[in-house]
Scaffold this active site. Structure first.
Site, PDB file in Angstrom:
ATOM      1  N   CYS A   2       0.819  -1.222   0.000  1.00 23.54           N
ATOM      2  CA  CYS A   2       0.000   0.000   0.000  1.00 23.54           C
ATOM      3  C   CYS A   2       0.850   1.269   0.000  1.00 23.54           C
ATOM      4  CB  CYS A   2      -0.955  -0.012   1.187  1.00 23.54           C
ATOM      5  SG  CYS A   2      -1.931  -1.504   1.263  1.00 23.54           S
ATOM      6  N   ASN A  53     -10.138  -0.562   0.235  1.00 26.17           N
ATOM      7  CA  ASN A  53      -8.688  -0.388   0.209  1.00 26.17           C
ATOM      8  C   ASN A  53      -8.154  -0.941  -1.118  1.00 26.17           C
ATOM      9  OD1 ASN A  53      -5.930  -0.631   0.502  1.00 26.17           O
ATOM     10  ND2 ASN A  53      -6.001  -1.497   2.568  1.00 26.17           N
ATOM     11  N   HIS A  59      -3.355   6.948   2.922  1.00 26.27           N
ATOM     12  CA  HIS A  59      -3.777   5.646   2.409  1.00 26.27           C
ATOM     13  C   HIS A  59      -5.144   5.299   3.006  1.00 26.27           C
ATOM     14  CE1 HIS A  59      -4.025   1.524   1.378  1.00 26.27           C
ATOM     15  NE2 HIS A  59      -3.648   1.044   2.557  1.00 26.27           N
TER      16      HIS A  59
END
Ligand code: UT7
Length: 320
Positions: free
Chosen positions: A111, A277, A247
């Protein structure tokens, strides 16, 4: 030298999978997913690979920037879900968009992939080696998710974001990155890598596994530390930062970071409810959405910050 964003772009697959849809597959509910994560729905690829998503985001960013593909010196794709072991996804993007003068490669930092890619481009700008870059964050995590594991499958979605950036005189860009390989087991996915000639063992296809609470604790501690150190080293007051684009893993993580930094949550835009996500995709997708909504004024200071498997983390301070 600083990094000027000339254009942004993003792309998500058409297929919307709601929390209610997932409740038909695993023992979960819209109430649990919404209240624990902020996610309402996510986009799931119906066959489009990472490169296809990345190409569409890249094309949108190029179009907005007015830069021709041949002018790009370097393409870096932050992804941990490349379609193939080789060639890398960035080369596939290069071929598709006709960036004939670019060097192209992927960075694997989960990520944190987009941040690692952007910061690497900055280092090339600083050294004078390259002047124009295409930076992409893209993942198709639906390929790696165990759709029978409610602890992970409700969290993720597929998507891509990209930015065309240029080296410019100035000192508006600052960066920080870190890794902690001792905690690598907190989130991992074995895949295709464990074939063995001697034992005859065939490669296994593994699903993603995650210690959610470990990642949660790491994120809410490390991200504020990283961002505050970055701001201190850049001599920029946090009050002078217009947007903290973090994020998008869990709205509770973002809220907790805002609280620790003693900043209003309004300065932390979110879109997790729509996409879940998307790993390397979250930061550039959100950046692109805000850009297209006209949310940034020239001179605005923006912090981008990511964290993820590795463990990896990183932040970038830029001036619009
Ligand atoms: O990009 C980085 C990627 N990783 C992350 O961002 C993960 C960060 N961690 C998190 O976001 C949170 O830890 C989660 C959302 C993954 C989990 O939230 P939590 O508040 O830490 O829940 P928990 O793991 O403590 O689980 C609480 C309960 C458990 O049941 P019991 O043991 O209390 O009976 C779980 O089995 O919730 C259960 N549970 C679920 N229930 C309904 C776990 N997943 C689900 C689910 N639906 N999908």
């Amino acid at each position: 030298m600083t990094v000027k964003i000339l254009g942004t772009g993003s792309y998500v697959p058409d297929k919307v999978v709601t929390n209610e849809d997932l409740a038909q597959i695993v023992d979960t509910s819209d109430e649990w997913i919404s209240s624990r994560t902020g996610i309402k729905e996510r986009r799931i690829s119906e066959g489009e690979g990472t490169s296809q998503l990345a190409i569409k985001a890249a094309e949108a960013a190029l179009l907005q920037s007015g830069v021709r593909a041949e002018e790009i010196d370097i393409i870096i794709l932050g992804t941990s879900t490349p379609d193939k072991c080789f060639p890398n996804g960035a080369c596939e993007v290069q071929g598709a968009i006709g960036a004939v003068n670019a060097v192209a490669y992927d960075i694997s930092a989960a990520c944190s992939g987009f941040i690692y890619a952007l910061n690497t481009v900055y280092a090339f700008f600083e050294s004078g080696i390259y002047k124009k870059a295409l930076v992409i964050g893209c993942d198709v995590l639906s390929k790696l998710v165990d759709w029978e594991d409610r602890g992970t499958c409700v969290l993720f979605g597929d998507g891509a974001g990209a930015a065309v950036v240029e080296a410019e005189e100035g000192d508006g860009f600052h960066m920080l990155m870190g890794s902690d390989g001792k905690k690598s087991a907190a989130m991992e996915c074995i895949s295709r890598t464990c074939g063995n000639f001697i034992t005859g063992k065939r490669p296994e296809i593994g699903y993603m596994t995650m210690d959610g609470q470990e990642i949660f604790k790491f994120a809410v501690k490390k991200v504020p530390e990283c961002v505050e150190q970055l701001l201190q080293e850049s001599s920029v007051d946090k009050e002078d930062v217009q947007a903290f684009i973090l994020h998008q893993a869990n709205y509770r993580i973002v809220e907790s970071i805002a609280k620790r930094m003693k900043l209003p949550i309004e300065r932390f835009p979110m879109n997790i409810e729509k996409y879940g996500n998307t790993s390397g995709g979250t930061i550039p997708i959100l950046l692109d959405e805000l850009n297209r909504e006209g949310k940034f004024q020239k001179g605005d200071r923006i912090v981008l910050a990511g964290f993820g498997a590795g463990l990896t983390w990183g932040a970038a301070l830029l001036q619009w």
